[in-house]
Scaffold this motif. Structure first.
Motif, mmCIF file in Angstrom:
data_model
loop_
_atom_site.group_PDB
_atom_site.id
_atom_site.type_symbol
_atom_site.label_atom_id
_atom_site.label_comp_id
_atom_site.label_asym_id
_atom_site.label_seq_id
_atom_site.Cartn_x
_atom_site.Cartn_y
_atom_site.Cartn_z
ATOM 1 N N UNK A 157 -9.931 6.926 -16.076
ATOM 2 C CA UNK A 157 -8.655 7.300 -16.069
ATOM 3 C C UNK A 157 -7.300 6.702 -15.131
ATOM 4 N N UNK A 158 -8.004 6.001 -14.186
ATOM 5 C CA UNK A 158 -6.832 5.194 -13.450
ATOM 6 C C UNK A 158 -7.190 3.765 -13.635
ATOM 7 N N UNK A 159 -6.146 3.183 -13.034
ATOM 8 C CA UNK A 159 -6.245 1.459 -13.033
ATOM 9 C C UNK A 159 -5.849 1.285 -11.799
ATOM 10 N N UNK A 160 -6.736 0.301 -11.122
ATOM 11 C CA UNK A 160 -6.391 0.013 -9.770
ATOM 12 C C UNK A 160 -5.782 -1.346 -9.684
ATOM 13 N N UNK A 161 -4.409 -1.104 -9.412
ATOM 14 C CA UNK A 161 -3.385 -2.159 -9.445
ATOM 15 C C UNK A 161 -3.468 -3.092 -8.221
ATOM 16 N N UNK A 162 -3.663 -2.650 -7.124
ATOM 17 C CA UNK A 162 -3.701 -3.399 -5.978
ATOM 18 C C UNK A 162 -4.206 -2.640 -4.716
ATOM 19 N N UNK A 163 -5.093 -3.270 -3.686
ATOM 20 C CA UNK A 163 -5.865 -2.597 -2.713
ATOM 21 C C UNK A 163 -5.720 -3.650 -1.466
ATOM 22 N N UNK A 164 -4.939 -3.304 -0.385
ATOM 23 C CA UNK A 164 -4.601 -4.201 0.774
ATOM 24 C C UNK A 164 -4.863 -3.118 1.958
ATOM 25 N N UNK A 165 -4.961 -3.884 3.056
ATOM 26 C CA UNK A 165 -5.155 -3.062 4.219
ATOM 27 C C UNK A 165 -4.176 -2.379 4.437
ATOM 28 N N UNK A 166 -4.219 -0.907 4.470
ATOM 29 C CA UNK A 166 -3.128 0.268 4.595
ATOM 30 C C UNK A 166 -2.645 0.731 3.407
ATOM 31 N N UNK A 167 -3.063 0.141 2.268
ATOM 32 C CA UNK A 167 -2.719 0.990 1.149
ATOM 33 C C UNK A 167 -3.226 0.582 -0.275
ATOM 34 N N UNK A 168 -3.383 1.310 -1.219
ATOM 35 C CA UNK A 168 -3.791 1.338 -2.525
ATOM 36 C C UNK A 168 -2.818 1.785 -3.434
ATOM 37 N N UNK A 169 -2.714 1.055 -4.420
ATOM 38 C CA UNK A 169 -1.638 1.357 -5.663
ATOM 39 C C UNK A 169 -2.653 1.409 -6.850
ATOM 40 N N UNK A 170 -2.429 2.456 -7.696
ATOM 41 C CA UNK A 170 -2.992 2.921 -8.752
ATOM 42 C C UNK A 170 -2.095 3.278 -9.575
#
Length: 56
Positions: free
Chosen positions: A19-32
């Motif tokens: 039910x989620x799509x991982x758009x970006x993960x980087x040091x300090x944050x994740x965008x889903x």
């Protein structure tokens, strides 16, 4: 998150959630992208399992 290993751990934990799509993960944050807020508890639990907190 302080290193690339941390980024990988968070990405893998998030990718297990339906039910989620991982758009970006980087040091300090994740965008889903989530279908709705019903997955927030599961996201919180998965992040807790790998040693991180959900911050919105």
């Amino acid at each position: 998150m302080g290193c690339e290993h941390c980024v990988k751990s968070v990405r893998e934990a998030l990718e297990e959630i339906k039910g989620i799509k991982v758009l970006d993960v980087k040091i300090g944050s994740a965008e889903i992208e989530a279908e709705n807020d019903s997955v927030l508890n599961e996201i919180r639990e998965k992040l807790d399992d790998v040693g991180y907190d959900l911050v919105r």
